[in-house]
Design a protein around this motif. Structure first.
Motif, mmCIF file in Angstrom:
data_model
loop_
_atom_site.group_PDB
_atom_site.id
_atom_site.type_symbol
_atom_site.label_atom_id
_atom_site.label_comp_id
_atom_site.label_asym_id
_atom_site.label_seq_id
_atom_site.Cartn_x
_atom_site.Cartn_y
_atom_site.Cartn_z
ATOM 1 N N UNK A 1 -18.535 -17.285 23.455
ATOM 2 C CA UNK A 1 -18.396 -17.268 24.986
ATOM 3 C C UNK A 1 -18.833 -15.484 25.162
ATOM 4 N N UNK A 2 -18.898 -15.212 26.457
ATOM 5 C CA UNK A 2 -18.876 -13.867 26.893
ATOM 6 C C UNK A 2 -17.874 -13.066 27.109
ATOM 7 N N UNK A 3 -17.553 -12.079 26.404
ATOM 8 C CA UNK A 3 -16.360 -11.233 26.718
ATOM 9 C C UNK A 3 -16.924 -9.720 26.736
ATOM 10 N N UNK A 4 -16.476 -8.897 27.496
ATOM 11 C CA UNK A 4 -16.769 -7.302 27.432
ATOM 12 C C UNK A 4 -15.990 -6.935 26.084
ATOM 13 N N UNK A 5 -16.845 -6.285 25.364
ATOM 14 C CA UNK A 5 -16.258 -5.514 24.223
ATOM 15 C C UNK A 5 -15.078 -4.428 24.853
ATOM 16 N N UNK A 6 -13.904 -4.280 24.375
ATOM 17 C CA UNK A 6 -13.339 -3.133 24.777
ATOM 18 C C UNK A 6 -13.501 -1.780 24.384
ATOM 19 N N UNK A 7 -14.313 -1.632 23.130
ATOM 20 C CA UNK A 7 -14.926 -0.585 22.860
ATOM 21 C C UNK A 7 -15.973 0.077 23.882
ATOM 22 N N UNK A 8 -15.909 1.112 24.471
ATOM 23 C CA UNK A 8 -16.919 1.564 25.373
ATOM 24 C C UNK A 8 -18.334 1.866 24.635
ATOM 25 N N UNK A 9 -18.140 2.246 23.322
ATOM 26 C CA UNK A 9 -19.459 2.312 22.580
ATOM 27 C C UNK A 9 -20.071 1.107 22.509
ATOM 28 N N UNK A 10 -19.415 -0.040 22.189
ATOM 29 C CA UNK A 10 -19.831 -1.207 22.067
ATOM 30 C C UNK A 10 -20.427 -1.754 23.317
ATOM 31 N N UNK B 1 4.801 5.635 25.785
ATOM 32 C CA UNK B 1 3.823 6.375 25.303
ATOM 33 C C UNK B 1 3.224 5.780 23.633
ATOM 34 N N UNK B 2 3.697 4.875 23.183
ATOM 35 C CA UNK B 2 3.228 3.818 22.014
ATOM 36 C C UNK B 2 2.421 2.977 22.231
ATOM 37 N N UNK B 3 1.272 2.654 21.616
ATOM 38 C CA UNK B 3 0.483 1.837 21.730
ATOM 39 C C UNK B 3 0.925 0.820 20.576
ATOM 40 N N UNK B 4 1.004 -0.612 21.143
ATOM 41 C CA UNK B 4 1.396 -1.783 20.292
ATOM 42 C C UNK B 4 0.473 -2.605 20.022
ATOM 43 N N UNK B 5 -0.777 -2.520 20.849
ATOM 44 C CA UNK B 5 -1.886 -3.657 20.303
ATOM 45 C C UNK B 5 -3.205 -3.129 20.615
ATOM 46 N N UNK B 6 -4.086 -3.870 20.012
ATOM 47 C CA UNK B 6 -5.368 -3.414 20.138
ATOM 48 C C UNK B 6 -6.229 -4.364 20.807
ATOM 49 N N UNK B 7 -6.852 -4.066 21.748
ATOM 50 C CA UNK B 7 -7.650 -4.858 22.793
ATOM 51 C C UNK B 7 -8.693 -5.581 21.984
ATOM 52 N N UNK B 8 -8.857 -6.893 21.803
ATOM 53 C CA UNK B 8 -9.801 -7.480 21.142
ATOM 54 C C UNK B 8 -11.103 -7.603 21.955
ATOM 55 N N UNK B 9 -10.605 -8.540 23.147
ATOM 56 C CA UNK B 9 -11.931 -8.942 24.072
ATOM 57 C C UNK B 9 -11.202 -8.623 25.527
ATOM 58 N N UNK B 10 -12.286 -8.329 26.475
ATOM 59 C CA UNK B 10 -12.087 -8.477 27.980
ATOM 60 C C UNK B 10 -12.445 -9.488 28.543
ATOM 61 N N UNK B 11 -11.585 -10.261 29.380
ATOM 62 C CA UNK B 11 -11.917 -11.435 29.893
ATOM 63 C C UNK B 11 -12.133 -11.315 31.247
ATOM 64 N N UNK B 12 -12.765 -10.851 32.016
ATOM 65 C CA UNK B 12 -12.691 -10.969 33.620
ATOM 66 C C UNK B 12 -12.767 -12.164 34.198
ATOM 67 N N UNK B 13 -11.640 -12.299 35.074
ATOM 68 C CA UNK B 13 -11.943 -14.049 35.949
ATOM 69 C C UNK B 13 -12.238 -13.746 37.282
ATOM 70 N N UNK C 1 -12.286 5.923 22.796
ATOM 71 C CA UNK C 1 -13.235 4.858 22.872
ATOM 72 C C UNK C 1 -12.898 3.654 23.525
ATOM 73 N N UNK C 2 -11.470 3.436 24.091
ATOM 74 C CA UNK C 2 -11.031 2.154 25.046
ATOM 75 C C UNK C 2 -11.011 2.565 26.326
ATOM 76 N N UNK C 3 -11.062 1.739 27.227
ATOM 77 C CA UNK C 3 -10.692 2.007 28.664
ATOM 78 C C UNK C 3 -9.409 2.125 28.896
ATOM 79 N N UNK C 4 -8.910 3.055 29.796
ATOM 80 C CA UNK C 4 -7.753 3.532 30.199
ATOM 81 C C UNK C 4 -6.882 2.323 30.220
ATOM 82 N N UNK C 5 -7.376 1.330 31.124
ATOM 83 C CA UNK C 5 -6.757 -0.101 31.617
ATOM 84 C C UNK C 5 -6.304 -0.756 30.417
ATOM 85 N N UNK C 6 -7.157 -0.992 29.374
ATOM 86 C CA UNK C 6 -6.789 -1.787 28.461
ATOM 87 C C UNK C 6 -5.886 -0.876 27.405
ATOM 88 N N UNK C 7 -5.790 -0.010 27.526
ATOM 89 C CA UNK C 7 -4.650 1.028 26.725
ATOM 90 C C UNK C 7 -3.209 0.901 27.204
#
Lengths: 322, 428
Positions: B347-356, B147-159, B134-140
């Motif tokens: 503020x506006x941020x893109x939700x990292x979850x595709x479903x959201x 091969x290990x995921x260390x963090x969960x993207x909370x918000x995406x902030x395009x500049x 459910x996460x964007x590949x880039x954010x993963x």
């Protein structure tokens, strides 16, 4: 001698008793002194140990290790951190930045605080008022003053104080803190420190001025010295030598330790980064390279010591007769 | 006892007691160090009692964010979570906080390899397993190492670059498509009251990354070699200097590039800033805002949008790693209503979850929708092998090129040296 009936033992006991009492009292006195010494000095010694010497020793240890993101490193690298720092052009250029800063700030502070002291010392009315007014900025924090300088006096937009004044004269806005050619950022950097520290050095000079015996001035007057430059040059200035040397040394050390106004006015930029800002950025910022940072800090400490000793030797600080 | 020796023995003992107390107090304060931000009630996790967790945030600029973070923490049933809100230099505070167990249990930050090498974060694959797709590949990818995921993207902030449509129309300028267009637009839009563009008080370092990517380069190549060293990258950095030297950028503003005050107050016609500022800009300027990506270097390149943001981590030094992971899963995986609130209501941020993201109605119209589209088309995320030390060398290079007008190729060579030294330290 007039009491031969006394037995030797009684006499002994009396004399030893008399002897013992003052001794005990003396012991108590000494113990009391030692006690009071530690009561007064102890907390400061403890503070010095915990907050100064311990970190210095720890820093020395860290400087021989590769210490990324840790204060308890395990990989010993010998003198490599020192070699790296001495070859690091950013560190060298930070020493250059410091030198430029010192060239501005030390003579300016010296001359202006001496001038202020002479003026304030000659004022006949409201002396306490003038002294306090010039001394007050010393009580202000560097961070607060830097924020005032950055946000209201020297901001780069048209409603900044400096730019408003320039606007009246028909001159374009200047981005004081962001312009590198010409390097306008030195103006806020130097003026904020002058504003903050002039009062302190002025007080030192006033104290020095008041120690000069009036008889010297009277003698000079009798000998025909003109009041003004001649008296200042041949009486006041030589008499202020001890104070002057102290002011110069304190000033230079303070300049070496410059951090607050640089960090708060222009941040961590490589064209105006004094040694402490650079060392902070590599060791305590997000890089957390404590090994190189510690090595740099110790190199800086050694430089400050050498310069201070040299300065003291050349200017004759603490020479007999001062 | 003579009258002039007042009670010496007693007062000595008394004083010793007091000085002893003072010394003990000093030692205690020295040992305790800073406030961890953890709730002070006892418990500590074991034996059925609720664990105490400390969660660190940087200071978000939008009103209501701090209260929201505290509300989420309070609503968590299985642990006492204390939120530490950090104004000022969050990165530095976090870095020193992570040196010991007195730091946060859970924190937001930006992932890089040094965090793993120094054992500061724990892998979160177990709690991510079910929702990975459910996460964007880039954010993963930006939070993954070996091969290990260390963090969960909370918000995406395009500049991106936002501009005042009315000002461009008045000057008869089309939205810039190349860097040269941007420079000439900035010049034309500059009057004695309004500057063309605001790119930060440092003169545009924040655009170094986008400029590099818009020239076809990248920080590090796939096989972890410097990717910013070719002539096109040098040309792009040179363009940033050209923009700086054109006297059409705002410098010395009271706020920096991440704050929309400059464009809102009419000090500039364009501003490089993140999508978080869209609600603030809309409030001040209404519909008078358009958006462009960082423009391409020339016809053979693509525009670039840095897809930044914040990521949630669990500290490896936390005394309650399991409780911390459970909390992170609850807040950033299970509680989709909170995630939506955090992404869209301040503020506006893109939700990292595709479903959201798919049902984020606030991002489906106007300038926000345009920004989301630009991010999909041109977005790039951070490479975890790019460490803060490399970034500092890169920033110094930009300062020398942009502000001092130094030769880009020579400056690139200097930065490359540092980056290579760092790469060989990390990868051997």
């Amino acid at each position: 001698m007039s009491a031969p009936t006394k037995t030797p033992s009684a006499a002994d006991s009396v004399t030893t008793g008399e002897r013992r009492r003052p001794r005990r009292r003396r012991q108590k006195g000494i113990a009391g002194n030692t006690l009071w010494f530690w009561v007064f000095v102890g907390p400061f010694v403890l503070g010095l140990l915990v907050f100064s010497y311990l970190p210095i020793i720890w820093s020395l240890i860290l400087s021989f290790f590769e210490a990324y993101n840790t204060a308890t490193p395990s990989k010993f690298v010998g003198l490599q951190n020192y070699v790296d720092m001495l070859k690091d052009h950013n560190f060298i250029s930070s020493l250059g930045t410091f030198t430029i800063f010192a060239v501005f700030i030390v003579p300016l502070t010296f001359a202006l605080s001496l001038a202020l002291a002479l003026l304030v010392n000659q004022v006949k009315i409201a002396r306490a008022f003038f002294r306090s007014v010039f001394f007050l900025p010393t009580a202000c924090s560097y961070v607060v003053a830097s924020l005032i300088w950055r946000l209201s006096i020297f901001n780069g937009v048209r409603f900044g104080l400096a730019n408003t004044v320039l606007g009246w004269l028909g001159i374009d806005n200047i981005a004081w803190l962001s312009t590198v050619s010409p390097p306008w950022y030195w103006l806020p950097l130097v003026t904020v420190r002058l504003w903050l520290q002039l009062g302190f050095y002025m007080i030192l000079f006033i104290a020095g001025l008041q120690r000069i015996s009036p008889t010297l001035y009277e003698a000079a007057y009798v000998d025909g010295a003109k009041p003004g430059w001649q008296v200042f040059r041949y009486i006041t200035l030589p008499q202020l030598r001890a104070t002057s040397v102290a002011v110069l040394i304190l000033n230079l050390i303070a300049a070496y330790q410059a951090f607050d106004e640089f960090y708060n006015l222009i941040g961590n930029v490589n064209y105006a980064r004094p040694p402490l800002v650079y060392l902070y950025s590599i060791s305590l910022g997000s890089i957390q390279d404590l090994g190189h940072g510690s090595a740099g800090a110790l190199i800086l400490a050694v430089i400050i010591m050498i310069v201070t000793l040299l300065q003291g030797r050349i200017l004759g600080f603490g020479r007999a007769g001062d | 006892m003579p009258a002039h020796v007042p009670n010496a023995g007693l007062s000595r003992r008394d004083l010793l007691k007091r000085t002893g107390g003072l010394a003990a107090l000093a030692a205690l304060t020295a040992a305790c160090g800073g406030n961890t931000g953890r709730p002070s009630s006892s418990g500590g996790g074991g034996g059925g009692a609720k664990a105490n967790l400390s969660q660190w945030y940087h200071q978000y600029g939008e009103t209501g964010t701090q209260q929201a973070a505290q509300r989420y923490a309070k609503a968590y049933p299985d642990a006492n979570v204390a939120v530490q809100w950090t104004p000022g230099d969050y990165d530095a505070k976090l870095a020193s906080g992570l040196l010991s167990s007195k730091g946060p249990d859970v924190f937001e930050g930006h992932f890089n390899i040094a965090m793993v090498k120094s054992n500061q974060v724990v892998p979160l694959d177990d709690i991510m397993a079910d929702v990975k797709d459910d996460f964007q590949p880039g954010d993963l990818a930006t939070n993954t190492l070996d091969g290990k995921i260390y963090g969960i993207r909370m918000i995406i902030d395009p500049q991106v670059i936002y501009y005042r449509k009315s000002l461009l129309d008045k000057a008869g300028i089309k939205p810039p498509e190349t860097i040269d267009d941007l420079i000439s637009a900035a010049k034309e839009l500059t009057t004695n009251k309004v500057k063309g563009i605001f790119v930060g008080n440092d003169g545009g370092n924040v655009m170094g990354g986008p400029a590099l990517y818009s020239s076809g380069g990248e920080y590090l190549t796939k096989d972890n070699k410097p990717g910013f060293t070719d002539a096109r990258a040098a040309q792009a950095f040179g363009k940033l200097h050209e923009l700086y030297a054109s006297k059409s950028i705002l410098l010395g503003a009271p706020t920096d590039w991440w704050d929309p005050t400059a464009i809102n107050q009419g000090l500039v016609a364009m501003q490089f800033i993140g999508m978080w500022a869209v609600p603030g800009m809309q409030k001040a300027l209404g519909d008078d805002i358009g958006v462009i990506p960082f423009p391409k270097l020339d016809a053979q390149a693509q525009p670039a949008v840095y897809s930044g943001g914040w990521t949630q981590f669990v500290s490896a030094k936390s005394p309650n790693i399991d409780a911390a992971k459970k909390f992170v899963k609850w807040l950033w995986i299970d509680k989709s209503d909170y995630q939506e609130d955090w992404s869209l209501n301040y503020g506006f941020h893109i939700p990292p979850r595709k479903s959201l993201a798919a049902k984020a109605s606030k991002l489906q119209s106007g300038v926000a929708a345009d920004t989301v589209k630009l991010t999909q088309d041109h977005g790039y995320t951070d490479n975890p092998a790019w460490t803060p030390k490399m970034n500092t060398a890169f920033g110094d290079m930009l300062t020398n090129v942009i502000k001092k007008g130094a030769d880009p190729a020579a400056e690139i060579a200097k930065a490359e040296k540092t980056v290579n030294a760092e790469l060989s330290r990390l990868f051997g």
